[in-house]
Design an enzyme around this catalytic site. Structure first.
Site, PDB file in Angstrom:
ATOM      1  N   ASP A   2      -2.771 -10.587  -2.649  1.00 24.15           N
ATOM      2  CA  ASP A   2      -3.350 -10.137  -1.393  1.00 24.15           C
ATOM      3  C   ASP A   2      -4.823  -9.799  -1.616  1.00 24.15           C
ATOM      4  O   ASP A   2      -5.229  -9.427  -2.726  1.00 24.15           O
ATOM      5  CB  ASP A   2      -2.590  -8.902  -0.900  1.00 24.15           C
ATOM      6  CG  ASP A   2      -2.993  -8.453   0.481  1.00 24.15           C
ATOM      7  OD1 ASP A   2      -2.328  -8.861   1.442  1.00 24.15           O
ATOM      8  OD2 ASP A   2      -3.965  -7.680   0.585  1.00 24.15           O
ATOM      9  N   TYR A  22      -4.176 -12.183   8.556  1.00 27.66           N
ATOM     10  CA  TYR A  22      -4.355 -11.662   9.908  1.00 27.66           C
ATOM     11  C   TYR A  22      -5.092 -12.604  10.857  1.00 27.66           C
ATOM     12  O   TYR A  22      -5.311 -12.252  12.007  1.00 27.66           O
ATOM     13  CB  TYR A  22      -5.070 -10.308   9.838  1.00 27.66           C
ATOM     14  CG  TYR A  22      -4.351  -9.355   8.918  1.00 27.66           C
ATOM     15  CD1 TYR A  22      -3.190  -8.708   9.340  1.00 27.66           C
ATOM     16  CD2 TYR A  22      -4.771  -9.160   7.606  1.00 27.66           C
ATOM     17  CE1 TYR A  22      -2.496  -7.875   8.486  1.00 27.66           C
ATOM     18  CE2 TYR A  22      -4.079  -8.314   6.743  1.00 27.66           C
ATOM     19  CZ  TYR A  22      -2.943  -7.685   7.192  1.00 27.66           C
ATOM     20  OH  TYR A  22      -2.252  -6.866   6.341  1.00 27.66           O
ATOM     21  N   ASP A  78      -4.796 -13.091   3.141  1.00 24.64           N
ATOM     22  CA  ASP A  78      -5.983 -12.554   3.789  1.00 24.64           C
ATOM     23  C   ASP A  78      -7.247 -12.714   2.956  1.00 24.64           C
ATOM     24  O   ASP A  78      -8.319 -12.257   3.369  1.00 24.64           O
ATOM     25  CB  ASP A  78      -5.791 -11.087   4.199  1.00 24.64           C
ATOM     26  CG  ASP A  78      -5.211 -10.225   3.094  1.00 24.64           C
ATOM     27  OD1 ASP A  78      -4.835 -10.769   2.037  1.00 24.64           O
ATOM     28  OD2 ASP A  78      -5.108  -9.002   3.296  1.00 24.64           O
ATOM     29  N   HIS A  85      -6.416  -7.268  -0.796  1.00 25.78           N
ATOM     30  CA  HIS A  85      -6.637  -5.850  -1.055  1.00 25.78           C
ATOM     31  C   HIS A  85      -5.717  -5.377  -2.169  1.00 25.78           C
ATOM     32  O   HIS A  85      -4.594  -5.858  -2.306  1.00 25.78           O
ATOM     33  CB  HIS A  85      -6.383  -5.036   0.221  1.00 25.78           C
ATOM     34  CG  HIS A  85      -7.180  -5.519   1.391  1.00 25.78           C
ATOM     35  ND1 HIS A  85      -6.679  -6.411   2.299  1.00 25.78           N
ATOM     36  CD2 HIS A  85      -8.447  -5.237   1.773  1.00 25.78           C
ATOM     37  CE1 HIS A  85      -7.613  -6.670   3.206  1.00 25.78           C
ATOM     38  NE2 HIS A  85      -8.691  -5.979   2.907  1.00 25.78           N
ATOM     39  N   HIS A 105       0.810  -1.221   0.000  1.00 28.32           N
ATOM     40  CA  HIS A 105       0.000   0.000   0.000  1.00 28.32           C
ATOM     41  C   HIS A 105       0.848   1.278   0.000  1.00 28.32           C
ATOM     42  O   HIS A 105       0.292   2.382  -0.053  1.00 28.32           O
ATOM     43  CB  HIS A 105      -0.926   0.019   1.214  1.00 28.32           C
ATOM     44  CG  HIS A 105      -1.993  -1.037   1.190  1.00 28.32           C
ATOM     45  ND1 HIS A 105      -2.831  -1.222   0.114  1.00 28.32           N
ATOM     46  CD2 HIS A 105      -2.342  -1.983   2.117  1.00 28.32           C
ATOM     47  CE1 HIS A 105      -3.663  -2.219   0.370  1.00 28.32           C
ATOM     48  NE2 HIS A 105      -3.385  -2.697   1.572  1.00 28.32           N
TER      49      HIS A 105
END
Length: 364
Positions: free
Chosen positions: A207, A343, A302, A209, A171
């Site tokens: 990922d 997570y 995730d 995201h 990010h």
């Protein structure tokens, strides 16, 4: 395969996130490192600690602006010296005001003008309130990028290298951090591969995201391809503003950016089909293909059904199939895998091991 770790990656402890104005427990916690390390050892993987990477600072300046690097390097000390833990009861660096265009446009603001107060300055570099900086943050983030650089140096076709990076990095843009990320590990790995002479490097981001930072860093470049499969930001998921299918690159990078946003609830088949499509785009030579000579994988897990940070429903079987797809690519070109998200601590390490298991028997 080669597994690289560094105990310093556990030094970052955000303690909390400020989310929707509330202080909530952090999801990106130091125990993620031990959870992954222990599962890898239990699955028979050998771990290597390579130490500092010579030339890392020069690599970082190819990825991030000097201003961002200087801020991150000194932010925790500056915050502490200014007394914020005492008079503000704020033990971590956190922004509260952001210089968005709506604030500055038409105001006579000069670009070189910087706030004096550290809590004002932080908003120049951090774009959310959930990515807190503590005393060990720079040390951990710097160590993670070192692992990514070492992995790029050691990767060969048939012998992929996994870097247990933490905190994650995809990010982080050239000049701003957020999304529980501070330095862009995948971008560092890609630049390290470019420095080794690979003319076309692909970054495959699995990922849950969208890796808005990696996309931005390489968006106008034709030598680094970026492809991401992720939950649709248009359905209300981070990073909200970017990660859509019509973002395809600009200038020399036109056609080298590929996003595959998935609707919430997507399971194994939809996820794996998107990954196959991206691999085909990255690998193919000729019209419409990139012809990657080396690949960096932003390995987030995730997307798992149990993970609290995304609504995708990928199973352990699906992650095993992902590993098989990656192994096919790694037989043909050098591959670096850098850890991103994941997570759910009870299953995190085993999911990472599940992805890596098909890669372990490859030989360079």
């Amino acid at each position: 395969m080669l597994i690289l770790t560094d105990p310093a990656t556990a030094d970052h402890d955000p303690r909390a996130e400020i989310w929707l104005g509330r202080r909530t427990p952090a999801a990106e916690v130091p125990h993620r490192v031990s959870a992954m390390r222990e599962a890898l050892v239990d699955n028979g993987f050998s771990l290597d600690q390579p130490g500092s990477f010579v030339g890392l600072d020069a690599l970082l300046t190819r990825v991030h602006t000097p201003e961002l690097l200087d801020f991150l390097r000194t932010a925790a000390t500056t915050w502490q010296d200014a007394g914020y833990p005492d008079w503000a009861q704020a033990d971590r660096v956190v922004p509260y005001v952001f210089p968005i265009p709506g604030l500055l446009d038409g105001s006579g603001h000069h670009d070189g003008r910087r706030p004096v107060a550290p809590h004002g300055l932080t908003g120049l570099f951090c774009y959310d309130t959930m990515t807190l900086i503590g005393p060990g943050t720079w040390r951990a983030a710097w160590a993670a990028t070192g692992l990514a650089a070492h992995a790029a140096e050691r990767a060969t076709a048939g012998r992929p290298v996994y870097a247990l990076c933490r905190p994650p990095g995809h990010h982080v843009t050239a000049s701003a951090y957020g999304g529980s990320c501070y330095l862009n590990n995948a971008a560092v790995a890609a630049e390290a591969l470019r420095a080794r002479g690979f003319e076309r490097v692909a970054v495959l981001d699995v990922d849950a995201h969208h890796g808005n930072g990696t996309q931005q860093i390489f968006y106008d470049r034709g030598d680094v391809w970026y492809g991401s499969v992720h939950v649709d930001p248009g359905a209300g998921w981070f990073p909200h503003y970017v990660g859509f299918a019509d973002e395809t690159g600009s200038g020399a990078g036109q056609g080298t950016n590929h996003n595959r946003p998935l609707p919430p609830g997507s399971g194994d088949q939809t996820f794996l089909d998107a990954v196959r499509d991206l691999i085909a785009q990255a690998s193919a030579c000729g019209p419409g293909g990139f012809g990657a000579q080396a690949v960096v994988v932003s390995l987030g897990v995730d997307a798992a059904a149990d993970d609290p940070e995304s609504p995708l429903q990928v199973s352990a079987t699906g992650f095993g199939a992902l590993g098989e797809l990656l192994a096919e690519v790694a037989r043909a070109v050098p591959m670096v895998l850098v850890q991103e998200g994941g997570y759910h601590l009870p299953t995190l390490g085993e999911l990472v091991a599940t992805v890596l298991r098909p890669l372990r028997s490859l030989r360079g």
